[in-house]
Design a protein around this motif. Sequence first.
Motif, short mmCIF file in Angstrom:
data_model
loop_
_atom_site.label_atom_id
_atom_site.label_comp_id
_atom_site.label_asym_id
_atom_site.label_seq_id
_atom_site.Cartn_x
_atom_site.Cartn_y
_atom_site.Cartn_z
N UNK A 289 0.83 -1.21 0.00
CA UNK A 289 0.00 0.00 0.00
C UNK A 289 0.86 1.26 0.00
N UNK A 290 2.00 1.18 0.70
CA UNK A 290 2.88 2.36 0.75
C UNK A 290 3.38 2.68 -0.66
N UNK A 291 3.69 1.61 -1.44
CA UNK A 291 4.18 1.82 -2.81
C UNK A 291 3.14 2.52 -3.68
N UNK A 292 1.88 2.43 -3.28
CA UNK A 292 0.81 3.10 -4.06
C UNK A 292 0.41 4.43 -3.43
N UNK A 293 1.24 4.89 -2.52
CA UNK A 293 1.02 6.24 -1.98
C UNK A 293 0.31 6.31 -0.64
N UNK A 294 -0.07 5.16 -0.07
CA UNK A 294 -0.82 5.20 1.20
C UNK A 294 0.02 5.86 2.29
N UNK A 295 -0.68 6.51 3.21
CA UNK A 295 -0.08 7.13 4.36
C UNK A 295 -0.17 6.08 5.48
N UNK A 296 0.90 5.34 5.73
CA UNK A 296 0.76 4.18 6.62
C UNK A 296 1.14 4.50 8.07
N UNK A 297 0.31 3.94 8.95
CA UNK A 297 0.53 4.06 10.39
C UNK A 297 0.64 2.63 10.91
N UNK A 298 1.79 2.28 11.46
CA UNK A 298 1.96 0.89 11.90
C UNK A 298 2.00 0.81 13.42
N UNK A 299 1.07 0.02 13.96
CA UNK A 299 1.05 -0.19 15.40
C UNK A 299 1.50 -1.63 15.64
N UNK A 300 2.69 -1.77 16.20
CA UNK A 300 3.23 -3.12 16.37
C UNK A 300 3.40 -3.43 17.85
N UNK A 301 3.86 -4.66 18.12
CA UNK A 301 4.05 -5.04 19.52
C UNK A 301 5.53 -5.22 19.79
N UNK A 302 5.91 -4.89 21.01
CA UNK A 302 7.30 -5.03 21.44
C UNK A 302 7.82 -6.42 21.09
N UNK A 303 8.97 -6.49 20.47
CA UNK A 303 9.52 -7.78 20.06
C UNK A 303 9.30 -8.03 18.58
N UNK A 304 8.27 -7.38 18.02
CA UNK A 304 7.96 -7.57 16.59
C UNK A 304 8.15 -6.27 15.82
N UNK A 305 8.62 -5.25 16.52
CA UNK A 305 8.67 -3.93 15.89
C UNK A 305 9.81 -3.83 14.87
N UNK A 306 9.62 -2.89 13.96
CA UNK A 306 10.60 -2.62 12.92
C UNK A 306 10.86 -1.12 13.01
N UNK A 307 12.07 -0.72 12.71
CA UNK A 307 12.38 0.70 12.78
C UNK A 307 11.41 1.50 11.93
N UNK A 308 10.92 2.58 12.48
CA UNK A 308 9.99 3.40 11.72
C UNK A 308 8.53 3.13 12.06
N UNK A 309 8.25 2.10 12.86
CA UNK A 309 6.86 1.85 13.27
C UNK A 309 6.32 3.08 14.00
N UNK A 310 5.05 3.35 13.82
CA UNK A 310 4.47 4.57 14.39
C UNK A 310 4.34 4.46 15.91
N UNK A 311 3.91 3.29 16.37
CA UNK A 311 3.76 3.11 17.82
C UNK A 311 3.99 1.64 18.16
N UNK A 312 4.68 1.41 19.27
CA UNK A 312 4.95 0.03 19.69
C UNK A 312 4.25 -0.21 21.04
N UNK A 313 3.33 -1.18 21.06
CA UNK A 313 2.62 -1.45 22.32
C UNK A 313 3.42 -2.46 23.16
#
Length: 357
Positions: A289-313
Amino acid sequence: EKGTYPHYMLKEIDEQPLVMRKIIQSYQDEQGALTIDQEIIQAMNNADRIYIIAAGTSYHAGLVGKQFIEKMTKIPVEVHISSEFGYNMPLLSEKPLFIFISQSGETADSRAVLVNIKEMGYKAITMTNVPGSTLSREADYTLLLHAGPEIAVASTKAYTAQLAVLAILAAVTAKNRGIELRLDLSRELGIIANAMEVLCDEKEEFETIARGFLSVTRNAFFIGRGLDFYVGLEGALKLKEISYIQAEGFAGGELKHGTIALIEEGTPVIALATQESVNLNLRSNVQEVAARGANTCIISMKGLEVEGDTFVIPAVHELLTPLVSVIPLQLISYYAALHRDCDVDKPRNLAKSVTVE
Ligand code: M6R
């Protein structure tokens, strides 16, 4: 009373850690073990299939509850929207047990099904926040949510309470069937209460996300896989009902089967990434979706996060993530509605309990 809170919805979101602790207490015996009325456990054990019937947010809780019950007890579960079940009843198993999930206990669509299946001679449990409600009185058994009065039309604390009680029902049934669970549910629910507190203390983060992603858009998408998909459905419902943004939740893998056609420059896509087994697949959906221009917000969990995630729970047990991952979505919806000057507690065209079919 909402006290110093500007809205009931915000107060009720904040009450979730307390509700978790109240639920753990209410379902514990003197030895501290989780317990449920023996008759209810018997009914669960006698069933060859469980039918969960509910509407709206309670239906979304049912979708997660199915995973809890099937994974822990090995009893097959079907989840149905009450207004559909009434008019298009599926083939029932030989020994069905019905669970009605209803915050208010007054939803007419669910009551119609309850009356119908009682006439057919089947047993029913009502899981509700309101003791003495119609669905509670008319079912054989009641499981209380102990969430306290929920005033805002948008359901928040009732949803997480429903998930907690469904998990307890599943765990106690499993134990009774001699199934050894590799999770200590009281302990895990305690961890969840703490994680909820952390999230409720981070409100500004979600206000910023709402402002950045949702203040002008007409539409928004929620994607996830597995349990995250079901939480995405709930996130979309919450956003729709209070902010009037057209929102859709869908399974990450379904994108390429149609919905991706809607993604254009700036389309907000909120992705949930709390499930290890599908984390990589989900991440590639985000890239699509990002490649098609989407404005992405990623909410991930500690241990599974990737740099740049918007919020890590904070990390919680993988099966129980919906209890925490929904909170960012509740708060994002709240702030989106606020920024758009919507009537948060009393959205247009909606009533707290829907007592007509
Ligand atoms: O009282 P119930 O749980 O039976 O209500 C079901 C739905 O009407 C309800 O969850 C509705 O979808 C909420 N407004 C969602 O926030």
